[in-house]
Design an enzyme around this catalytic site. Structure first.
Site, PDB file in Angstrom:
ATOM      1  N   GLY A 101     -13.232 -10.444 -12.649  1.00  0.00           N
ATOM      2  CA  GLY A 101     -12.354  -9.392 -13.137  1.00  0.00           C
ATOM      3  C   GLY A 101     -12.550  -8.121 -12.325  1.00  0.00           C
TER       4      GLY A 101
ATOM      5  CD  GLU B  34      -6.258  -6.358   1.797  1.00  0.00           C
ATOM      6  OE1 GLU B  34      -5.021  -6.276   1.927  1.00  0.00           O
ATOM      7  OE2 GLU B  34      -6.932  -5.580   1.101  1.00  0.00           O
TER       8      GLU B  34
ATOM      9  CE1 TYR C  20      -4.343  -1.378   0.131  1.00  0.00           C
ATOM     10  CE2 TYR C  20      -3.148  -3.119   1.266  1.00  0.00           C
ATOM     11  CZ  TYR C  20      -4.269  -2.676   0.602  1.00  0.00           C
ATOM     12  OH  TYR C  20      -5.333  -3.524   0.391  1.00  0.00           O
TER      13      TYR C  20
ATOM     14  CB  VAL D  40     -17.525  -8.122 -10.770  1.00  0.00           C
ATOM     15  CG1 VAL D  40     -16.879  -7.737 -12.091  1.00  0.00           C
ATOM     16  CG2 VAL D  40     -18.799  -7.315 -10.567  1.00  0.00           C
TER      17      VAL D  40
ATOM     18  CE1 TYR E  65     -11.420 -14.384  -4.684  1.00  0.00           C
ATOM     19  CE2 TYR E  65     -13.767 -13.926  -4.873  1.00  0.00           C
ATOM     20  CZ  TYR E  65     -12.497 -13.549  -4.473  1.00  0.00           C
ATOM     21  OH  TYR E  65     -12.306 -12.335  -3.854  1.00  0.00           O
TER      22      TYR E  65
ATOM     23  CB  SER F 133     -16.379 -19.348  -8.957  1.00  0.00           C
ATOM     24  OG  SER F 133     -16.573 -17.958  -8.892  1.00  0.00           O
TER      25      SER F 133
END
Length: 394
Positions: A385, A140, A98, A383, A188, A206
């Protein structure tokens, strides 16, 4: 969350910064990859970078986060942050990365906006950035702790099935023979492969079912060159990966998951978006779910409907399932011709909807569900991508 002084500055500058975010993110990625080429080679999706979709997603998420801070100063957009954090956790994004993003993003902001970036403006937008970054880092960290750490594991391919001309399912077991963590239907894994030029690219797929104890299964649609870059990893998995080969997989992540006791679930998919829905249906069937379930799917044709047999078989095991299928061509008896249209589909009160497929499909289904009385908070989506939902808000 945002200090009063910074909030006033962000509010005043949001139109200018928001309007320039497309150019800012383009220069940001160019500068970062020039300084750190290994990030493009071994972490970021080169196809999404070439198509520009990752830039759109980043711009949309930053603008949405800043807008939320101004409109709802005492809360944060946890649904958006959670979705991003699951993606990052599966990719193995480290907290120190980050700081790299911050360095190059703010260099791009200064380059694009020039003298408009006063010390006050820079400080306000840095506060926005670190509020978002630190929230993601914390989420995370928690996700990694739940999954035993951020590392990847080697898995051996033990089965390969061609579902359609363009979709293949791979079944895998841990190469070390160790135990396998459970997963929640709809999640996924990240899959890392080494390509011909030495790049170690990562993609997320997934889990399309639980084929047996100690195994994983995911299904891959080959991405053809149809005006966008051809899929590097999907092409590699289709052309080169066979039984006996070894792949690197993350643990399972993703926030599009069934509740422990789902109420009136509606599972809507199109195309390869069927994969998480098949896993959800399998879970419901295996656990003897006997409440109403609505299954909605759209595809080009029955021959293009990946996992069609599993999709229909799992639904048939449910005593109160209603299946609605649409095909653009060759629709069999019982299915409709054309695109998914929920106009005539009964939607029960209290329905919780799960959507996966192309963005236009999900936007249309969401609008129809809201028109039928489903609360927006009860409509969840995935979604494949970069998440362009926010970037393409009207």
């Amino acid at each position: 969350m945002l200090s009063e002084q910074s909030a006033a500055t962000v509010r005043a500058t949001l139109p200018a910064v928001g309007g320039a975010l497309g150019e800012i993110t383009e220069r940001f990625y160019a500068g970062m990859f020039e300084a750190r080429p290994e990030l493009l080679r071994d972490l970021f999706n080169r196809g999404n970078q070439a198509a520009g979709t990752q830039r759109e997603a980043l711009a949309g998420s930053v603008a949405a986060f800043a807008t939320h801070l101004l409109a709802h100063p005492d809360t944060r957009p946890d649904a958006m942050l959670g979705r991003i954090a699951h993606k990052h956790a599966s990719l193995g994004i480290a907290p120190e990365q980050y700081a790299i993003v911050h360095e190059h993003l703010f260099a791009a902001i200064a380059e694009v906006l020039g003298e408009a970036v006063t010390p006050e403006v820079a400080a306000a937008w840095e506060e926005v950035y670190w509020l978002m970054a630190n929230a993601l880092i914390a989420i995370e960290k928690r996700l990694h702790e739940e999954q035993g750490g951020p590392g990847r594991r080697k898995w051996e391919v033990v089965g390969r099935v061609a579902e359609t001309a363009d979709v293949v399912s791979l079944r895998l077991r841990p190469a070390d023979g160790g135990p396998v963590r459970g997963f929640r239907p709809g999640q996924y894994v990240s899959v890392r492969v080494t390509l011909g030029d030495g790049a170690r690219q990562i993609r997320q797929y997934s889990l399309s079912g639980a084929p047996g104890p100690g195994e994983r299964q995911f299904s891959v649609k080959r991405v053809h060159d149809d005006g966008t870059p051809e899929g590097e990893v999907s092409g590699h998995l289709h052309a080169r990966v066979r039984v006996g080969d070894v792949l690197e997989l993350s643990e399972a992540y993703g926030d599009l998951v069934l509740e422990a006791e789902p109420a009136a679930p509606l599972l809507a998919s199109a195309g390869i978006g069927v994969t998480p829905m098949t896993a959800m249906l399998a879970h419901l069937a295996d656990h003897g779910y006997d409440a109403p379930v609505t299954v909605v799917h759209g595809d080009r044709s029955p021959a293009d409907h990946a996992l069609r047999a599993d999709h229909e078989t799992h639904a048939a095991k449910l005593p109160d399932a209603a299946v609605h299928l649409w095909y653009e061509q060759d629709a069999p008896a019982g299915a409709s011709t054309g695109y998914v249209d929920l106009t005539g589909v009964p939607v029960a009160a209290g329905t919780r909807a799960y959507l996966c497929g192309p963005l236009p499909f999900m936007r249309t289904v969401r609008e129809q569900l809201i028109g039928k009385g489903v609360a927006p908070a009860d409509i969840h989506y995935e979604v494949f991508g970069p998440d362009l939902w926010l970037a393409k808000q009207d």
